[in-house]
Scaffold this active site. Structure first.
Site, PDB file in Angstrom:
ATOM      1  N   HIS A 166       0.847  -1.191   0.070  1.00  0.00           N
ATOM      2  CA  HIS A 166      -0.030  -0.018   0.021  1.00  0.00           C
ATOM      3  C   HIS A 166       0.771   1.252   0.028  1.00  0.00           C
ATOM      4  O   HIS A 166       0.441   2.339  -0.240  1.00  0.00           O
ATOM      5  CB  HIS A 166      -0.878  -0.089   1.374  1.00  0.00           C
ATOM      6  CG  HIS A 166      -0.277   0.320   2.287  1.00  0.00           C
ATOM      7  ND1 HIS A 166       0.080  -0.604   3.360  1.00  0.00           N
ATOM      8  CD2 HIS A 166      -0.007   1.559   2.851  1.00  0.00           C
ATOM      9  CE1 HIS A 166       0.505   0.077   4.371  1.00  0.00           C
ATOM     10  NE2 HIS A 166       0.378   1.145   4.327  1.00  0.00           N
ATOM     11  N   ASP A 168       0.156  -7.601   2.003  1.00  0.00           N
ATOM     12  CA  ASP A 168       0.559  -6.356   1.903  1.00  0.00           C
ATOM     13  C   ASP A 168       2.040  -6.221   1.869  1.00  0.00           C
ATOM     14  O   ASP A 168       2.799  -5.854   2.814  1.00  0.00           O
ATOM     15  CB  ASP A 168      -0.003  -5.529   3.109  1.00  0.00           C
ATOM     16  CG  ASP A 168       0.260  -3.682   2.957  1.00  0.00           C
ATOM     17  OD1 ASP A 168       0.236  -3.376   1.725  1.00  0.00           O
ATOM     18  OD2 ASP A 168       0.093  -3.275   3.964  1.00  0.00           O
ATOM     19  N   SER A 197       4.570   2.489   8.166  1.00  0.00           N
ATOM     20  CA  SER A 197       4.095   1.541   7.211  1.00  0.00           C
ATOM     21  C   SER A 197       5.339   1.333   6.331  1.00  0.00           C
ATOM     22  O   SER A 197       6.090   2.024   5.834  1.00  0.00           O
ATOM     23  CB  SER A 197       2.745   1.968   6.322  1.00  0.00           C
ATOM     24  OG  SER A 197       1.581   1.920   6.779  1.00  0.00           O
TER      25      SER A 197
END
Length: 239
Positions: free
Chosen positions: A67, A104, A188
């Site tokens: 992402h 992910d 992230s």
């Protein structure tokens, strides 16, 4: 960009049977660290602004969250504990993201290889998930509070939790942290490290970042990672 899918599950799981691992001694957390303490850490950027973290696998390859790299025009800053200066900045040449929905994980190939120093080093891939109760280390430039967005690299030791604590039912993801100790927005794609090996990639967490976070399991996707690296490097050689 920080995934928030399991907040309700956390509330429900507080009623579940089984122990929740919590710190029983002082844990180093939320403190600035030198890049030498996590020389595999990179900042993934666009237009000079930090977006996500990543980990150096080789001179040409960065591992991050899928992402984090949707589109083009990314750069990687390596070799600096500051997200906005020092180190070296290299353009991203190619990206491979996992084709499975919700998986992910992504591989990034750089336009030119990094030069290894004591501030720029690769990290090997773990082959097994760490057991619940063990202590892992996560680093990044993510939010340290609602209003704080640090420029200096931060690091924290986290407990590996039982999967149910994050509402997980499959081995493709890892739950780590505890109340007040978790990755947050901006972390992230960054590394979860156990025994000096990359075991996880920061993927998501609760909206307020006060509970454990979810990490994509590197051991679970290890074969895909290695195959994706071969493919992305072969495509470059065949140009």
């Amino acid at each position: 960009m920080f995934i928030q899918s399991f907040l309700l599950l956390l509330a429900l799981n507080s009623l579940s049977a089984g122990p929740v691992i919590r710190p029983e001694e002082r844990i180093i957390g939320g403190q600035p660290i030198g890049i030498e303490e996590a020389p595999w850490q990179v900042s993934i950027q666009r237009d000079g602004k930090h977006l996500c973290g990543g980990s150096i696998y080789s001179a040409d390859i960065i591992i991050t969250a899928a992402h984090c790299v949707q589109g083009q025009g990314y750069q990687v800053r390596a070799g600096s504990a500051l997200k906005n200066s020092n180190g070296s900045v290299v353009d991203v040449a190619a990206i491979r993201t996992h084709e499975g929905l919700g998986n992910d994980i992504a591989i990034v190939r750089l336009s030119k290889p990094l030069e290894f120093t004591n501030q720029v080093q690769p990290i090997p891939l773990a082959k097994t998930n760490p057991p619940p109760g063990s202590i892992a280390f996560v680093s990044g430039w993510g939010s340290s509070s609602y209003y704080s967005h640090p420029i200096d690299l931060q690091g924290v030791n986290l407990y590996i939790q039982w999967p149910y604590y994050c509402g997980l039912t499959e081995p493709s993801r890892i739950c780590a942290g505890s109340f007040g100790r978790a990755a947050c927005k901006g972390d992230s794609g960054g590394p979860l490290v156990f025994d000096q090996q990359l075991v996880g990639v920061v993927s998501g967490g609760t909206k307020d970042c006060t509970y454990s976070s979810i990490y994509t399991s590197v051991p679970y996707f290890r074969e895909w990672i290695l195959n994706a690296i071969d493919e992305i490097m072969s495509a470059n050689r065949n140009k």
